[in-house]
Design an enzyme around this catalytic site. Structure first.
Site, PDB file in Angstrom:
ATOM      1  N   GLU A 103       0.702  -1.116   0.043  1.00  0.00           N
ATOM      2  CA  GLU A 103       0.088   0.163   0.162  1.00  0.00           C
ATOM      3  C   GLU A 103       0.770   1.371   0.035  1.00  0.00           C
ATOM      4  O   GLU A 103       1.941   1.318   0.572  1.00  0.00           O
ATOM      5  CB  GLU A 103      -0.830   0.063   1.245  1.00  0.00           C
ATOM      6  CG  GLU A 103      -2.443  -0.538   0.985  1.00  0.00           C
ATOM      7  CD  GLU A 103      -3.147   0.481   0.180  1.00  0.00           C
ATOM      8  OE1 GLU A 103      -2.733   1.506  -0.678  1.00  0.00           O
ATOM      9  OE2 GLU A 103      -4.447   0.433   0.490  1.00  0.00           O
ATOM     10  N   ASP A 104       0.580   2.206  -0.924  1.00  0.00           N
ATOM     11  CA  ASP A 104       1.000   3.580  -0.683  1.00  0.00           C
ATOM     12  C   ASP A 104       1.037   4.166   0.765  1.00  0.00           C
ATOM     13  O   ASP A 104       1.836   4.779   1.225  1.00  0.00           O
ATOM     14  CB  ASP A 104       0.809   4.477  -1.940  1.00  0.00           C
ATOM     15  CG  ASP A 104      -1.036   4.711  -1.972  1.00  0.00           C
ATOM     16  OD1 ASP A 104      -1.683   3.756  -1.234  1.00  0.00           O
ATOM     17  OD2 ASP A 104      -1.348   5.361  -2.555  1.00  0.00           O
ATOM     18  N   ASP A 107      -4.791   5.038   5.762  1.00  0.00           N
ATOM     19  CA  ASP A 107      -5.520   6.166   6.438  1.00  0.00           C
ATOM     20  C   ASP A 107      -6.402   5.484   7.399  1.00  0.00           C
ATOM     21  O   ASP A 107      -5.972   4.905   8.460  1.00  0.00           O
ATOM     22  CB  ASP A 107      -6.100   6.901   5.402  1.00  0.00           C
ATOM     23  CG  ASP A 107      -6.733   8.314   5.766  1.00  0.00           C
ATOM     24  OD1 ASP A 107      -7.702   8.296   6.424  1.00  0.00           O
ATOM     25  OD2 ASP A 107      -5.998   9.186   5.204  1.00  0.00           O
ATOM     26  N   LYS A 135      -1.143   6.577   8.737  1.00  0.00           N
ATOM     27  CA  LYS A 135      -1.540   7.707   9.912  1.00  0.00           C
ATOM     28  C   LYS A 135      -2.123   6.894  10.953  1.00  0.00           C
ATOM     29  O   LYS A 135      -3.508   6.717  11.045  1.00  0.00           O
ATOM     30  CB  LYS A 135      -2.341   8.364   8.854  1.00  0.00           C
ATOM     31  CG  LYS A 135      -1.905   9.209   7.707  1.00  0.00           C
ATOM     32  CD  LYS A 135      -2.956  10.044   7.075  1.00  0.00           C
ATOM     33  CE  LYS A 135      -2.470  10.742   5.909  1.00  0.00           C
ATOM     34  NZ  LYS A 135      -3.631  11.327   4.974  1.00  0.00           N
ATOM     35  N   ARG A 169       0.525  12.583  -8.831  1.00  0.00           N
ATOM     36  CA  ARG A 169       0.837  11.190  -8.636  1.00  0.00           C
ATOM     37  C   ARG A 169       2.288  11.360  -9.230  1.00  0.00           C
ATOM     38  O   ARG A 169       3.303  10.529  -9.060  1.00  0.00           O
ATOM     39  CB  ARG A 169       0.042  10.414  -9.629  1.00  0.00           C
ATOM     40  CG  ARG A 169      -1.144  10.045  -8.877  1.00  0.00           C
ATOM     41  CD  ARG A 169      -1.993   8.871  -9.589  1.00  0.00           C
ATOM     42  NE  ARG A 169      -3.160   8.841  -9.375  1.00  0.00           N
ATOM     43  CZ  ARG A 169      -3.797   8.159  -8.274  1.00  0.00           C
ATOM     44  NH1 ARG A 169      -3.212   7.771  -7.042  1.00  0.00           N
ATOM     45  NH2 ARG A 169      -4.903   8.187  -8.159  1.00  0.00           N
TER      46      ARG A 169
HETATM   47  P1  IMP Z   1      -8.022   4.388   3.695  1.00  0.00           P
HETATM   48  O1  IMP Z   1      -9.090   3.409   3.010  1.00  0.00           O
HETATM   49  O2  IMP Z   1      -8.910   5.567   4.257  1.00  0.00           O
HETATM   50  O3  IMP Z   1      -6.929   3.672   4.408  1.00  0.00           O
HETATM   51  O4  IMP Z   1      -7.364   4.965   2.490  1.00  0.00           O
HETATM   52  C1  IMP Z   1      -6.480   4.542   1.653  1.00  0.00           C
HETATM   53  C2  IMP Z   1      -6.381   4.894   0.294  1.00  0.00           C
HETATM   54  O5  IMP Z   1      -6.887   6.246   0.464  1.00  0.00           O
HETATM   55  C3  IMP Z   1      -4.928   5.041   0.043  1.00  0.00           C
HETATM   56  O6  IMP Z   1      -4.507   3.743  -0.383  1.00  0.00           O
HETATM   57  C4  IMP Z   1      -4.628   6.356  -0.668  1.00  0.00           C
HETATM   58  O7  IMP Z   1      -4.963   5.649  -2.034  1.00  0.00           O
HETATM   59  C5  IMP Z   1      -5.718   7.151  -0.189  1.00  0.00           C
HETATM   60  N1  IMP Z   1      -5.148   8.082   0.780  1.00  0.00           N
HETATM   61  C6  IMP Z   1      -5.133   7.933   2.003  1.00  0.00           C
HETATM   62  N2  IMP Z   1      -4.527   9.212   2.533  1.00  0.00           N
HETATM   63  C7  IMP Z   1      -4.167   9.839   1.447  1.00  0.00           C
HETATM   64  C8  IMP Z   1      -3.196  11.171   1.303  1.00  0.00           C
HETATM   65  O8  IMP Z   1      -2.984  11.784   2.461  1.00  0.00           O
HETATM   66  N3  IMP Z   1      -3.044  11.367   0.411  1.00  0.00           N
HETATM   67  C9  IMP Z   1      -3.398  10.764  -0.916  1.00  0.00           C
HETATM   68  N4  IMP Z   1      -4.167   9.653  -1.018  1.00  0.00           N
HETATM   69  C10 IMP Z   1      -4.480   9.229   0.338  1.00  0.00           C
HETATM   70 MG    MG Z   2      -4.262   3.655  -2.853  1.00  0.00          MG
END
Ligand code: IMP
Ligand code: MG
Length: 179
Positions: A103-104, A107, A135, A169
């Protein structure tokens, strides 16, 4: 590096490309140490955000490995919507394989828990999660994150594969949303 503007928002320099490269190399070394040398893991990058991380990561990985990608689109604007909408699947048979998700950024963890559901049903030998950025303040799930490149505060970032509404990106460095 200097201030940049994407759409309506300003972003300031946060992590330069040399430091990113160190986090990527560190992850590759820790994972290579952790797995058996002959394991031949399948690394699975989560599109779109992890395409650059995955490409750099596998070039730092010192042993034989496979690389594939899945897509779960769940993110719009600067807030996680909490809804996973789409999966572009994986064709490989994962049974008995060591699978490492790349994963990049993690969050809320919503994307990760969707991925978990999918891969748990595939009789994999082991399933590990590696993320370049994490995070901790907003992560809400009880899922194990095995490998973390760098924990960061809960501020929106762009660059190195990460976007704000489709832009950013291609930036080699990481920028943070200006308060
Ligand atoms: P989650 O499902 O909330 O954990 O978010 C995961 C996905 O949301 C990541 O794989 C990113 O593609 C995107 N994402 C979460 N935080 C950021 C950020 O700070 N900048 C850009 N993309 C984010
Ligand atoms: Mg992503």
């Amino acid at each position: 590096m200097s201030l940049i503007k994407l759409h309506d928002k300003e972003f300031e320099p946060f992590i330069d490309k040399n430091r990113i490269a160190k986090y990527v190399k560190y992850l590759a070394e820790v994972i290579a140490d952790d797995l058996d040398k002959d394991e031949q893991p399948i690394f699975i990058g989560i599109l779109n955000g992890s395409f650059i991380f995955a490409a750099d990561f596998v070039r730092e990985y010192p042993y034989d490995c496979h690389i594939s990608f899945v897509k779960l689109a769940s993110y719009e604007g600067t807030n996680s919507s909490g809804k996973v909408k789409q999966l572009v699947g994986i064709n490989e048979d994962l049974e008995g394989k060591t699978v490492v998700i790349l994963e990049d950024i993690i969050d809320s963890g919503n994307t990760l828990s969707e991925i978990y559901k999918i891969f748990q049903n595939q009789n994999v030998k082991s399933l590990k999660i590696a993320t370049l950025f994490f995070k901790p303040d907003v992560f809400t799930k009880a899922l194990p994150i095995d490998y973390i490149g760098k924990s960061i505060e809960d501020k929106f970032i762009v660059g190195y594969g990460l976007d704000y509404d489709g832009l950013g990106r291609n930036l080699p460095d990481i920028y943070q949303l200006k308060a």
